[in-house]
Design a protein around this motif. Structure first.
Motif, short mmCIF file in Angstrom:
data_model
loop_
_atom_site.label_atom_id
_atom_site.label_comp_id
_atom_site.label_asym_id
_atom_site.label_seq_id
_atom_site.Cartn_x
_atom_site.Cartn_y
_atom_site.Cartn_z
N GLY A 1 0.83 -1.19 0.00
CA GLY A 1 0.00 0.00 0.00
C GLY A 1 0.87 1.24 0.00
O GLY A 1 2.10 1.16 0.05
N GLY A 2 0.24 2.37 -0.05
CA GLY A 2 0.99 3.61 -0.06
C GLY A 2 0.07 4.79 0.18
O GLY A 2 -1.15 4.66 0.25
N VAL A 3 0.68 5.96 0.32
CA VAL A 3 -0.05 7.20 0.56
C VAL A 3 0.42 8.23 -0.46
O VAL A 3 1.62 8.38 -0.72
CB VAL A 3 0.20 7.71 1.99
N TYR A 4 -0.53 8.93 -1.05
CA TYR A 4 -0.27 9.98 -2.03
C TYR A 4 -0.70 11.31 -1.40
O TYR A 4 -1.86 11.47 -1.04
CB TYR A 4 -1.03 9.71 -3.32
N LEU A 5 0.24 12.24 -1.25
CA LEU A 5 -0.04 13.46 -0.52
C LEU A 5 0.14 14.69 -1.41
O LEU A 5 1.05 14.74 -2.23
CB LEU A 5 0.89 13.61 0.69
N SER A 6 -0.76 15.65 -1.22
CA SER A 6 -0.65 16.95 -1.86
C SER A 6 -1.07 17.99 -0.81
O SER A 6 -1.90 17.71 0.05
CB SER A 6 -1.56 17.06 -3.09
N GLY A 7 -0.47 19.15 -0.86
CA GLY A 7 -0.83 20.14 0.14
C GLY A 7 -0.20 21.50 -0.13
O GLY A 7 0.57 21.68 -1.07
N GLU A 8 -0.56 22.42 0.72
CA GLU A 8 -0.04 23.78 0.65
C GLU A 8 0.21 24.28 2.06
O GLU A 8 -0.60 24.03 2.97
CB GLU A 8 -1.04 24.70 -0.06
N LEU A 9 1.34 24.94 2.26
CA LEU A 9 1.71 25.44 3.58
C LEU A 9 2.12 26.90 3.46
O LEU A 9 2.96 27.24 2.62
CB LEU A 9 2.85 24.61 4.16
N ALA A 10 1.50 27.75 4.27
CA ALA A 10 1.79 29.19 4.23
C ALA A 10 2.19 29.66 5.62
O ALA A 10 1.62 29.24 6.63
CB ALA A 10 0.57 29.97 3.74
N PHE A 11 3.19 30.54 5.68
CA PHE A 11 3.68 31.09 6.93
C PHE A 11 3.38 32.59 6.98
O PHE A 11 3.67 33.32 6.03
CB PHE A 11 5.19 30.89 7.07
N ASN A 12 2.82 33.00 8.12
CA ASN A 12 2.58 34.42 8.33
C ASN A 12 1.81 35.04 7.17
O ASN A 12 2.20 36.08 6.63
CB ASN A 12 3.90 35.16 8.55
N LYS A 13 0.73 34.38 6.80
CA LYS A 13 -0.02 34.78 5.61
C LYS A 13 -0.59 36.19 5.73
O LYS A 13 -0.68 36.92 4.74
CB LYS A 13 -1.13 33.77 5.36
N GLU A 14 -1.01 36.56 6.95
CA GLU A 14 -1.61 37.87 7.15
C GLU A 14 -0.56 38.97 7.27
O GLU A 14 -0.87 40.15 7.24
CB GLU A 14 -2.50 37.86 8.40
#
Length: 207
Positions: A37-50
């Protein structure tokens, strides 16, 4: 094949499925079952967006000791700029590692996690006559991290620095003859655009 024969065949299949049920498996049967089996990951990470530091201050604002708060400016005097977040980790000796002015973000798609069997592995504790690690039998599963093909960076930046702890009185003033707080920036990074990554990262179990 006539319609009657098709109906009769469907009736036989339906009757077999109706009487099928889950049954416990013996230990020997379980040992013969393999899977992957396996895991497929996608994402977005933002720092201090404001934008702006969490401890931001206005000109003339006082702290809990009655002293004027310092307004952080990560730009210039003529072109002030809000700072990113600041993360610090204290060392046993009393100093700090600092990740300063961290802001922006990145997004990725296609990071995979799975396990795979490796029959051989490099043993870096044992070297041949040329100084290269020796290939030895391994025959164990490792965690395989598949790097995403593209990582998109959106004004991602940070500054790596070191700092002392500073020596202060309880009222917030510096000790006489003590070291005031100082931060030394080592280098800064600012990236914008896409990065292409290829390959896998393998995590081998120890012991």
């Amino acid at each position: 094949m006539t319609i009657k024969k098709i109906i009769a065949l469907f009736s036989v299949v339906s009757s077999v499925s109706a009487f099928a049920e889950l049954a416990p498996m013996a230990e020997t049967e379980m040992e013969s079952v393999t899977g992957q089996g396996g895991v497929y990951l996608s994402g977005e990470l933002a720092f201090n967006k404001e934008g702006g530091p969490l401890w931001g201050a206005t000109i003339g604002q006082l702290d809990e000791f009655g002293n004027t708060k310092q307004v952080r400016n990560c730009g210039t005097a003529t072109e002030p700029k809000e700072c990113g977040i600041r993360l610090a980790a204290q060392l046993d000796q009393g100093g700090w590692y600092v990740l300063d002015d961290l802001s922006g973000g990145f997004a990725f798609e296609g990071l995979t996690l799975r396990t795979s069997l490796r029959e051989t592995a490099l043993n870096y504790d044992v070297r041949d006559a040329s100084g290269n690690p020796v290939v030895e039998a391994f025959n164990k599963e490792v965690v395989e991290i598949g790097l995403p093909k593209t990582v998109s960076l959106d004004e991602f930046k940070f500054t790596l620095a070191i700092a002392n702890s500073g020596e202060w009185k309880l009222d917030g003033t510096a000790l006489a003859g003590g070291n005031t707080f100082q931060q030394t920036n080592l280098f800064g990074v600012q990236m914008n655009g896409d990065i292409t990554l290829k390959g896998n990262l393998l995590l081998f179990p120890v012991n």
